[in-house]
Design a protein around this motif. Structure first.
Motif, PDB file in Angstrom:
ATOM      1  N   ARG A  39       0.703  -1.300   0.010  1.00 42.51           N
ATOM      2  CA  ARG A  39      -0.148   0.147  -0.048  1.00 42.51           C
ATOM      3  C   ARG A  39       0.778   1.362   0.007  1.00 42.51           C
TER       4      ARG A  39
ATOM      5  N   ALA B  77       2.368   1.748  -3.171  1.00 42.23           N
ATOM      6  CA  ALA B  77       1.311   2.260  -4.356  1.00 42.23           C
ATOM      7  C   ALA B  77       1.088   3.583  -4.103  1.00 42.23           C
ATOM      8  N   LYS B  78       0.636   3.798  -2.989  1.00 46.40           N
ATOM      9  CA  LYS B  78       0.447   5.467  -2.572  1.00 46.40           C
ATOM     10  C   LYS B  78       1.672   6.436  -3.054  1.00 46.40           C
TER      11      LYS B  78
ATOM     12  N   LYS C 242       1.090   8.905 -10.322  1.00 52.41           N
ATOM     13  CA  LYS C 242      -0.129   8.554 -10.992  1.00 52.41           C
ATOM     14  C   LYS C 242       0.083   7.808 -12.236  1.00 52.41           C
ATOM     15  N   ASP C 243       0.885   8.118 -13.177  1.00 49.71           N
ATOM     16  CA  ASP C 243       0.975   7.492 -14.341  1.00 49.71           C
ATOM     17  C   ASP C 243       1.836   6.067 -14.557  1.00 49.71           C
TER      18      ASP C 243
ATOM     19  N   PRO D 137       2.143   2.588 -14.319  1.00 43.86           N
ATOM     20  CA  PRO D 137       1.199   1.344 -14.328  1.00 43.86           C
ATOM     21  C   PRO D 137       1.221   0.263 -13.217  1.00 43.86           C
TER      22      PRO D 137
ATOM     23  N   LYS E 207       1.323   1.217 -10.217  1.00 38.69           N
ATOM     24  CA  LYS E 207       0.369   1.726  -8.995  1.00 38.69           C
ATOM     25  C   LYS E 207      -0.835   0.977  -8.929  1.00 38.69           C
ATOM     26  N   LYS E 208      -1.539   0.831 -10.018  1.00 38.99           N
ATOM     27  CA  LYS E 208      -2.996   0.094  -9.906  1.00 38.99           C
ATOM     28  C   LYS E 208      -2.728  -1.284  -9.727  1.00 38.99           C
ATOM     29  N   ALA E 209      -1.633  -1.953 -10.309  1.00 39.82           N
ATOM     30  CA  ALA E 209      -1.426  -3.293  -9.990  1.00 39.82           C
ATOM     31  C   ALA E 209      -1.037  -3.598  -8.541  1.00 39.82           C
TER      32      ALA E 209
ATOM     33  N   PHE F 233      -2.178  -1.830  -5.832  1.00 41.28           N
ATOM     34  CA  PHE F 233      -3.595  -1.707  -4.977  1.00 41.28           C
ATOM     35  C   PHE F 233      -4.312  -2.911  -5.434  1.00 41.28           C
ATOM     36  N   ASP F 234      -4.608  -3.465  -6.536  1.00 40.25           N
ATOM     37  CA  ASP F 234      -5.125  -4.677  -6.781  1.00 40.25           C
ATOM     38  C   ASP F 234      -4.621  -5.866  -5.776  1.00 40.25           C
TER      39      ASP F 234
ATOM     40  N   ASP G 269      -6.138  -5.129  -2.377  1.00 38.03           N
ATOM     41  CA  ASP G 269      -7.603  -5.858  -2.436  1.00 38.03           C
ATOM     42  C   ASP G 269      -7.690  -7.048  -2.438  1.00 38.03           C
TER      43      ASP G 269
END
Ligand SMILES: [Zn+2]
Length: 520
Positions: A474, A477-478, A482-483, A485, A487-489, A491-492, A495
């Motif tokens: 986390r 990721a934080k 923003k751009d 790729p 970052k989303k991976a 956070f996923d 989750d």
């Protein structure tokens, strides 16, 4: 408000008659030990244990006696069915009763006199009643003559003329009045020898009646006038009416200053009772619910009202208790201390005296967090005829204040805040919660941790490893742009961990000071 207690005899709330510091005697009718205890048997002990706890908190010196009826028709019948002896059955069921009391944190009972240890004293009482003209002998026993007692029926508010209707009276053609009851029962030919005691009466060997047991043991252990005589509402008539008649005829003094009667457990519309056949065994119940849940349920209703019992009610109570358990875990994480092991806290009056000595007045926030308001309202609730349900409501209020305070200061993660007065105030507030809940006998031990297998230490260690990894993901990721790729991976992935744990029944809670987990 000073303490007020409802008196069954006068049918109104009355100021408690003694001052803190004085001794208080309390006698509560105990079980006939012929079967394992069911939850209905625990209502009185839990309620009167709480009465003692509160009186002790107020400064009274309470002696609490509960009798054990270890000779009775039901015992004789049950022992015969089990092909055992009455003393062996009684000893076994007394142990069961003690184990149930312990499980429900009923710790205040000082003495458990057993009826068979007091037969000599009971015979003396019966002889005195006969000398005074209140008792008479017939060939099968000795009876109390209710027509000689002008006040008979006052406690249960019954007219002696009408008492025959509906009451289970002992049928015996030799009795002078239908309402007369046995003080001594002559032995029947088929009764085992171990329930027969020598007597000076015409009928010879036999055993005492149930009512005289309580009169004799209460007076012997606590004196001629009790401060509190308690018991279930179902004992009001004939048992307590008869105890009262015997005792006052014997001594000429009031038998009890306060008669307190607790409401009974109800399942739907039926009373829970062996005779109805709807009893719930304590051992079975404690396989499904924590003892805390059961005690909480019994105290959630005013003691004079019937207590609604159902699996659904227990589930509701267990759910609402979770709010407390989650806070205790949070407190442990914040402070490193177990709530359940906090020292016995000081009393409010002592703390106020301490502040006076220090010439320091607490600021409004400190007052709030110290639970001053809660303290007062909690006492007011219990002072109003032991309104435990109201008192529990104030515990929830304090819990809300403490959670809010911890939220506001980020679980005191900042080392500067931790050193300051806010954290000290928070800890005082938690001690208040400990003090008030212990007056109700609640939260005496952590609920048994549900194990996922492999032992608690291993599970805790693995869970902590998982939470640390998730936390690292986390944070990365934080921090990622923003751009990016990734970052989303990332956070996923965090989750996914939450989702997979949820499938296993583990809930994660992200709070300012870190993440906690619990089963359920
Ligand atoms: Zn009794």
């Amino acid at each position: 408000m000073a303490l007020q207690v409802y008196s069954t005899l006068t049918r109104k709330k009355e100021p408690f008659h003694k001052k803190p510091g004085e001794p208080v005697s309390m006698y509560v009718c105990g079980p006939t030990v012929y079967k394992p205890s069911h939850i209905g048997h625990m209502v009185g002990p839990v309620i009167f244990d709480t009465v003692k706890r509160y009186l002790t908190y107020l400064g009274y010196k309470v002696t609490f006696v509960v009798n054990i009826t270890d000779v009775d028709d039901k015992l004789i019948k049950r022992a015969a069915e089990l092909k055992t002896t009455v003393p062996a059955l009684a000893a076994q069921m007394t142990e069961d009763y003690f184990a149930c009391l312990k499980a429900l944190n009923v710790t205040g009972i000082d003495h458990f006199p057993r009826a068979t240890d007091y037969v000599g004293g009971m015979i003396e009482v019966i002889q005195k009643l006969e000398q005074k003209g209140y008792a008479y002998q017939v060939d099968d026993g000795v009876y109390f003559d209710v027509s000689k007692d002008a006040d008979y029926g006052a406690l249960s508010n019954r007219d002696p003329e009408q008492m025959e209707a509906g009451a289970r009276l002992e049928v015996n053609a030799k009795k002078r009045n239908p309402g007369d009851f046995a003080l001594w029962k002559g032995a029947k030919p088929d009764e085992p020898v171990e329930v027969q005691f020598d007597s000076p009466f015409k009928c010879g060997r036999g055993r005492p009646g149930w009512h005289i047991e309580c009169t004799c043991m209460a007076i012997k252990m606590l004196g001629e006038t009790l401060d509190i005589h308690g018991g279930g509402l179902d004992l009001q008539f004939p048992h307590h009416e008869n105890e009262l008649a015997q005792s006052e005829s014997l001594t000429g003094k009031p038998f009890a200053r306060f008669w307190m009667h607790n409401g009974l457990l109800k399942m739907g519309t039926a009373k829970m009772a062996g005779s109805v056949g709807n009893v719930v065994n304590i051992a079975d119940l404690l396989n499904r619910h924590t003892a805390e849940t059961v005690r909480f349920l019994l105290l959630s209703t005013h003691y004079r009202s019937p207590i609604e019992y159902s699996e659904e009610r227990l589930e509701e109570v267990a759910q609402s208790l979770e709010a407390f358990n989650r806070f205790f875990e949070r407190f442990e994480r914040i402070s490193g201390k177990s709530f359940h092991q906090l020292a016995t806290p000081m009393r409010l009056a002592e703390y106020e005296a301490h502040l006076e000595r220090e010439k320091k007045k607490p600021d409004p926030e400190e007052r709030l967090i110290l639970g001053f308001g809660t303290h007062r309202r909690f006492e007011d609730a219990l002072n109003d005829d032991l309104n435990t349900a109201g008192a529990i409501g104030h515990l929830y209020t304090l819990l809300g204040i403490l959670n809010q305070f911890a939220d506001q200061y980020g679980d005191f993660a900042d080392s500067e805040i931790r050193k300051g007065p806010k954290f000290a105030n928070f800890k005082h507030g938690v001690e208040t919660l400990r003090e008030l809940s212990s007056i109700l006998g609640l939260f005496w031990a952590p609920p048994a941790k549900q194990s996922l297998g492999g032992g608690d230490a291993l599970v805790s260690g693995l869970m902590q490893l998982l939470l640390d990894l998730r936390n690292n993901l986390r944070t990365t990721a934080k921090d990622a742009a923003k751009d990016n790729p990734l970052k989303k991976a990332l956070f996923d992935q965090t989750d996914l961990i939450r989702k997979r744990l949820a499938e296993l029944g583990v809930t994660l809670e992200d709070r300012p000071g870190g993440t906690t987990w619990r089963v359920g």
